[in-house]
Design a protein around this motif. Structure first.
Motif, PDB file in Angstrom:
ATOM      1  N   THR A 183       6.578   4.771   3.804  1.00 15.90           N
ATOM      2  CA  THR A 183       6.906   5.533   5.014  1.00 15.90           C
ATOM      3  C   THR A 183       5.709   6.341   5.498  1.00 15.90           C
ATOM      4  OG1 THR A 183       7.792   7.404   3.746  1.00 15.90           O
ATOM      5  CG2 THR A 183       9.341   5.677   4.384  1.00 15.90           C
ATOM      6  N   LEU A 184       4.847   6.777   4.579  1.00 14.77           N
ATOM      7  CA  LEU A 184       3.646   7.491   5.001  1.00 14.77           C
ATOM      8  C   LEU A 184       2.751   6.593   5.839  1.00 14.77           C
ATOM      9  CD1 LEU A 184       1.720   9.916   4.925  1.00 14.77           C
ATOM     10  CD2 LEU A 184       0.836   9.040   2.744  1.00 14.77           C
ATOM     11  N   GLY A 185       2.581   5.352   5.386  1.00 13.29           N
ATOM     12  CA  GLY A 185       1.789   4.418   6.175  1.00 13.29           C
ATOM     13  C   GLY A 185       2.374   4.197   7.556  1.00 13.29           C
ATOM     14  N   GLU A 186       3.698   4.096   7.625  1.00 13.94           N
ATOM     15  CA  GLU A 186       4.348   3.882   8.919  1.00 13.94           C
ATOM     16  C   GLU A 186       4.217   5.114   9.806  1.00 13.94           C
ATOM     17  OE1 GLU A 186       8.261   2.200   8.594  1.00 13.94           O
ATOM     18  OE2 GLU A 186       7.669   0.873   6.947  1.00 13.94           O
ATOM     19  N   ALA A 187       4.317   6.308   9.214  1.00 15.38           N
ATOM     20  CA  ALA A 187       4.148   7.532   9.994  1.00 15.38           C
ATOM     21  C   ALA A 187       2.733   7.622  10.565  1.00 15.38           C
ATOM     22  CB  ALA A 187       4.448   8.753   9.130  1.00 15.38           C
ATOM     23  N   LEU A 188       1.751   7.252   9.765  1.00 14.45           N
ATOM     24  CA  LEU A 188       0.371   7.278  10.241  1.00 14.45           C
ATOM     25  C   LEU A 188       0.149   6.262  11.356  1.00 14.45           C
ATOM     26  CD1 LEU A 188      -1.438   7.644   6.796  1.00 14.45           C
ATOM     27  CD2 LEU A 188      -1.165   9.410   8.551  1.00 14.45           C
ATOM     28  N   ILE A 191       0.947   7.767  14.779  1.00 13.74           N
ATOM     29  CA  ILE A 191       0.018   8.723  15.395  1.00 13.74           C
ATOM     30  C   ILE A 191      -1.423   8.224  15.422  1.00 13.74           C
ATOM     31  CG2 ILE A 191       1.435  10.726  14.849  1.00 13.74           C
ATOM     32  CD1 ILE A 191      -0.423  11.269  12.476  1.00 13.74           C
ATOM     33  N   ALA A 192      -1.640   6.979  15.033  1.00 14.84           N
ATOM     34  CA  ALA A 192      -2.998   6.434  15.043  1.00 14.84           C
ATOM     35  C   ALA A 192      -3.677   6.577  16.407  1.00 14.84           C
ATOM     36  CB  ALA A 192      -2.978   4.967  14.600  1.00 14.84           C
ATOM     37  N   PRO A 193      -2.960   6.391  17.542  1.00 12.57           N
ATOM     38  CA  PRO A 193      -3.633   6.531  18.846  1.00 12.57           C
ATOM     39  C   PRO A 193      -4.177   7.934  19.126  1.00 12.57           C
ATOM     40  CG  PRO A 193      -1.572   5.320  19.063  1.00 12.57           C
ATOM     41  CD  PRO A 193      -1.580   5.887  17.696  1.00 12.57           C
ATOM     42  N   ARG A 200      -6.617  16.942   8.696  1.00 11.73           N
ATOM     43  CA  ARG A 200      -5.723  17.691   9.586  1.00 11.73           C
ATOM     44  C   ARG A 200      -4.341  17.065   9.599  1.00 11.73           C
ATOM     45  NH1 ARG A 200      -6.489  18.176  16.156  1.00 11.73           N
ATOM     46  NH2 ARG A 200      -4.691  19.530  16.574  1.00 11.73           N
ATOM     47  N   VAL A 201      -4.291  15.741   9.674  1.00 13.80           N
ATOM     48  CA  VAL A 201      -3.013  15.035   9.681  1.00 13.80           C
ATOM     49  C   VAL A 201      -2.247  15.286   8.390  1.00 13.80           C
ATOM     50  CG1 VAL A 201      -1.932  12.757   9.660  1.00 13.80           C
ATOM     51  CG2 VAL A 201      -3.785  13.246  11.281  1.00 13.80           C
ATOM     52  N   ILE A 202      -2.939  15.168   7.267  1.00  8.45           N
ATOM     53  CA  ILE A 202      -2.279  15.371   5.969  1.00  8.45           C
ATOM     54  C   ILE A 202      -1.796  16.811   5.830  1.00  8.45           C
ATOM     55  CG2 ILE A 202      -2.612  15.362   3.484  1.00  8.45           C
ATOM     56  CD1 ILE A 202      -2.332  12.585   4.774  1.00  8.45           C
ATOM     57  N   ASP A 203      -2.577  17.761   6.314  1.00 10.13           N
ATOM     58  CA  ASP A 203      -2.160  19.162   6.264  1.00 10.13           C
ATOM     59  C   ASP A 203      -0.881  19.384   7.061  1.00 10.13           C
ATOM     60  OD1 ASP A 203      -4.295  19.820   4.675  1.00 10.13           O
ATOM     61  OD2 ASP A 203      -5.520  20.656   6.298  1.00 10.13           O
ATOM     62  N   VAL A 204      -0.809  18.775   8.236  1.00 12.27           N
ATOM     63  CA  VAL A 204       0.390  18.919   9.075  1.00 12.27           C
ATOM     64  C   VAL A 204       1.601  18.314   8.373  1.00 12.27           C
ATOM     65  CG1 VAL A 204       1.484  18.180  11.228  1.00 12.27           C
ATOM     66  CG2 VAL A 204      -0.861  19.032  11.253  1.00 12.27           C
ATOM     67  N   LEU A 205       1.439  17.094   7.856  1.00 16.71           N
ATOM     68  CA  LEU A 205       2.553  16.431   7.180  1.00 16.71           C
ATOM     69  C   LEU A 205       2.989  17.201   5.932  1.00 16.71           C
ATOM     70  CD1 LEU A 205       1.431  12.687   7.447  1.00 16.71           C
ATOM     71  CD2 LEU A 205       3.220  13.831   8.758  1.00 16.71           C
ATOM     72  N   THR A 292      -3.809  -3.403   8.342  1.00 13.98           N
ATOM     73  CA  THR A 292      -3.217  -4.746   8.411  1.00 13.98           C
ATOM     74  C   THR A 292      -1.712  -4.737   8.534  1.00 13.98           C
ATOM     75  OG1 THR A 292      -3.127  -4.841   5.999  1.00 13.98           O
ATOM     76  CG2 THR A 292      -5.085  -5.739   7.023  1.00 13.98           C
ATOM     77  N   GLY A 293      -1.049  -4.060   7.590  1.00 17.03           N
ATOM     78  CA  GLY A 293       0.404  -4.158   7.529  1.00 17.03           C
ATOM     79  C   GLY A 293       1.127  -3.545   8.707  1.00 17.03           C
ATOM     80  N   GLY A 294       0.491  -2.602   9.385  1.00 13.84           N
ATOM     81  CA  GLY A 294       1.154  -1.942  10.490  1.00 13.84           C
ATOM     82  C   GLY A 294       1.093  -2.702  11.804  1.00 13.84           C
ATOM     83  N   ARG A 295       0.490  -3.889  11.772  1.00 10.82           N
ATOM     84  CA  ARG A 295       0.363  -4.658  13.011  1.00 10.82           C
ATOM     85  C   ARG A 295       1.410  -5.754  13.045  1.00 10.82           C
ATOM     86  NH1 ARG A 295      -6.245  -5.367  13.420  1.00 10.82           N
ATOM     87  NH2 ARG A 295      -6.731  -3.140  13.392  1.00 10.82           N
TER      88      ARG A 295
END
Length: 296
Positions: A183-188, A191-193, A200-205, A292-295
Motif C-alpha cells: 500500500t505504501l508503493g501505491e500511495a507513492l 503523489i508521484a506527479p 518530506r513525503v515520508i515525514d508527512v506519511l 514498474t509495478g505501478g504502471r
C-alpha cells in the motif's frame, strides 16, 4: 547462565551480544562459520556442531532460516537433539508455519526436552535493546523456567497457547506489515506527479493517521531508497517476506479462510523477485513499484 545460540544472522547476532553483555556465557554455532566471525572476534566461543552447542548449554536459542534448516539443525546425526539431556530447554525463535512448530514440539517432547516456540516481533534495534515481543507456544511450566531469560530480551511476553500458537500469532502480526509495503508503493504512485522530496513525503506519511510504527523505524531508510540509494543495509529481504506470506496463505487455507489482500501482495512481491529484488531489502519494494509495478 550457559546459553547456546544456533543461527547467527542479524537477529541471532544481536541477541547473542545482548546476552553476553548481561553476563551470560554465550556459545554460538552457525552453518556458515564466517557469518559468525564478528561474534568470535568479540570473544564468544564457537561450537563445532549443533550437538556440541547443546552439550555446552543449559538453554539453546535457535534463529533459523526455514523449516528445512530446523530439521537439519535439530535432527541430523550431529543435531541439537542427537544426544538430548532431560529437562534441557530449547527456545525456538524462527518464523515458520504452525504445523511445523506443532511437529517440532511433539518430537522434542518425545525425547524428554522442553521445547518452546517463541517467534518475536521486532528487528535488530529492539533485539539489541531487549525490546522484542515474544509470542510463545508451549507448556506454561516450561515458559516459567525460560521467562527470566526472555524478560532480558523482550519488553512483552505473550503465552498464546500450545505449540503452533506462537507461529499463528507471529504470522498475524506480520500480515498487516507485509500488506503495508504494497500500500505504501501505491500511495507513492498517487503523489508521484507532485515531485516532492522523498524525506518530506515520508515525514508527512509518518505523522498522518495512516502512518504505522514501521515508518518511524525505517522512514529514513525508505526515504534514502526513494532517493536512489541501493546500498543501504539489508534488514529484511524480499525472499524472507515472500516466505512469510506463503506461510500466511497456507495457514489461512488450512482454516478454510480467504485473505485476498495477502494473496495479491505475494503475487506482487513475486514479480519484484523476478525483477531481481529477491535478496534486496524491503525498502526497495516501493521503489520498484514506482518504477514498474505501478504502471498499468
Amino acid at each position: 547462565m550457559q546459553i547456546g545460540i544456533a543461527g547467527t544472522g542479524k537477529m541471532g547476532s544481536a541477541v547473542a551480544l545482548r546476552l553476553k553483555g548481561l553476563g551470560h556465557q554465550v556459545t554460538v554455532w552457525n552453518r556458515t562459520r564466517s557469518k559468525a566471525q564478528p561474534l568470535l572476534d568479540a570473544g564468544l566461543p564457537w561450537a563445532d556442531s549443533p550437538r556440541a552447542l547443546a552439550e555446552a548449554s543449559e538453554l539453546v536459542i535457535t534463529l533459523l532460516t526455514n523449516e528445512q534448516a530446523l530439521d537439519e539443525v535439530y535432527f541430523s546425526p550431529e543435531g541439537l537433539l542427537s544426544a538430548p539431556k532431560a529437562g534441557q530447554i530449547f527456545l525456538e525463535m524462527s518464523t515458520v508455519s504452525p504445523p511445523k512448530q506443532q511437529d517440532m514440539g511433539q518430537r522434542a517432547s518425545a525425547l524428554g526436552v522442553a521445547y518452546l516456540e517463541s517467534p518475536v516481533g521486532g528487528s535488530v534495534g529492539p533485539a539489541k535493546e531487549g525490546k522484542l515481543m515474544a509470542f510463545v507456544g508451549g507448556d506454561s511450566a516450561d515458559l516459567e523456567r525460560a521467562r527470566p531469560l526472555l524478560e532480558q530480551m523482550c519488553k512483552r511476553i505473550e503465552h498464546v497457547g500450545g505449540h503452533g500458537a506462537g507461529a499463528m500469532m507471529k504470522l498475524a502480526v506480520n500480515l498487516p506489515l507485509m500488506v503495508y509495503w504494497q500500500t505504501l508503493g501505491e500511495a507513492l504512485t498517487m503523489i508521484a506527479p507532485l515531485g516532492l522530496e522523498p524525506q518530506r513525503v515520508i515525514d508527512v506519511l509518518t505523522e498522518s493517521s495512516g502512518g504505522p510504527n514501521m515508518l518511524k523505524v525505517r522512514g529514513g531508510m525508505i526515504a534514502a531508497a526513494l532517493g536512489g540509494d541501493k546500498n543501504g543495509p539489508i534488514t529484511v529481504d524480499v525472499a524472507t517476506m515472500r516466505k512469510d506470506l506463503r506461510a500466511m496463505l497456507q495457514h489461512a487455507q488450512s482454516q478454510h479462510r480467504e485473505i485476498p489482500l495477502t494473496a495479491q501482495t505475494l503475487a506482487n512481491f513475486d514479480r519484484a523477485a523476478d525483477s531481481g529484488l529477491n535478496h534486496a531489502d524491503c525498502t526497495q519494494l516501493p521503489v520498484w513499484w514506482l518504477a514498474t509495478g505501478g504502471r498499468s
